[in-house]
Design an enzyme around this catalytic site. Sequence first.
Site, mmCIF file in Angstrom:
data_model
loop_
_atom_site.group_PDB
_atom_site.id
_atom_site.type_symbol
_atom_site.label_atom_id
_atom_site.label_comp_id
_atom_site.label_asym_id
_atom_site.label_seq_id
_atom_site.Cartn_x
_atom_site.Cartn_y
_atom_site.Cartn_z
ATOM 1 C CG ASP A 67 -0.274 -0.509 2.491
ATOM 2 O OD1 ASP A 67 0.936 -0.258 2.660
ATOM 3 O OD2 ASP A 67 -0.942 -1.139 3.317
ATOM 4 C CG ASN A 136 -9.131 -2.229 12.248
ATOM 5 O OD1 ASN A 136 -8.150 -2.791 11.758
ATOM 6 N ND2 ASN A 136 -9.616 -1.098 11.756
ATOM 7 C CG HIS A 138 -5.820 -2.729 9.199
ATOM 8 N ND1 HIS A 138 -5.883 -1.958 10.336
ATOM 9 C CD2 HIS A 138 -4.528 -2.666 8.790
ATOM 10 C CE1 HIS A 138 -4.691 -1.453 10.599
ATOM 11 N NE2 HIS A 138 -3.849 -1.877 9.678
ATOM 12 C CD GLU A 143 -8.787 0.511 7.962
ATOM 13 O OE1 GLU A 143 -8.990 -0.303 8.885
ATOM 14 O OE2 GLU A 143 -7.877 1.371 8.020
#
Length: 241
Positions: A67, A136, A138, A143
């Site tokens: 990313d 979380n 990811h 996400e």
Amino acid sequence: MEIVKVKNYEEMSERACDLIIEIVNKLDNPVLGLATGSTPEGMYQQMIDSYKRNEVSFTKTTTFNLDEYVGLVGNDPNSYRFYMNDKLFKHIDLLADRAYLPNGDTDDLQKECRDYETLMYKAEYIDVQVLGLGLNGHIGFNEPGTAFDSRTHIVDLDETTRKANARFFDSLDDVPKKAITMGIETIMESKKILLLVAGEKKAEAVYRLINGETSEEFPASILQKHENVTLIADEEALSKL
């Protein structure tokens, strides 16, 4: 999923490096999927040390990063291109034209997504993809709520992710709100996944990864369905299992 339990971050980094070096030395044209953040830094230093000891050469290696932030140029100290150059690329013999990251500073982000997918396709996809695990769930910048069939795409960064990354910026306001990331389906096409997790704060996420249901609300849960995943985690990260 193979779970390798290690004592601490340093041992995690060493074991991860050993696995990467083994693959690079075994394959004629290895393709590595790389990640940023604090988790892989120790592994990258180990890779540099191995290179300096003449244990490995990266001249035939191709790399693809997961990313990049949208809106940051490659020489911005907070860009992932800058991070990779600083933490790994400039210290080894990887050829510059074989080190790929998404370009977040372009007028046509959708074209960049398509072009990045094409580059990976031409490289016959990734031999081993390094991943960290977000609090979380990811993976990359995928996400909660990201479709499992997603390809490289633009994402709105979750507030928890932006807060977690704010330590690298002057303030939370400076953290970009969007990023370009490999999609979950893209990641799952990697031939091997190397998941690195360290620290007690990740223990709940590891527990949910291993024991939870497969759900797009916890993106990393899809890794349960990959046939070749190695999780290297320290005692603290595995403390709830």
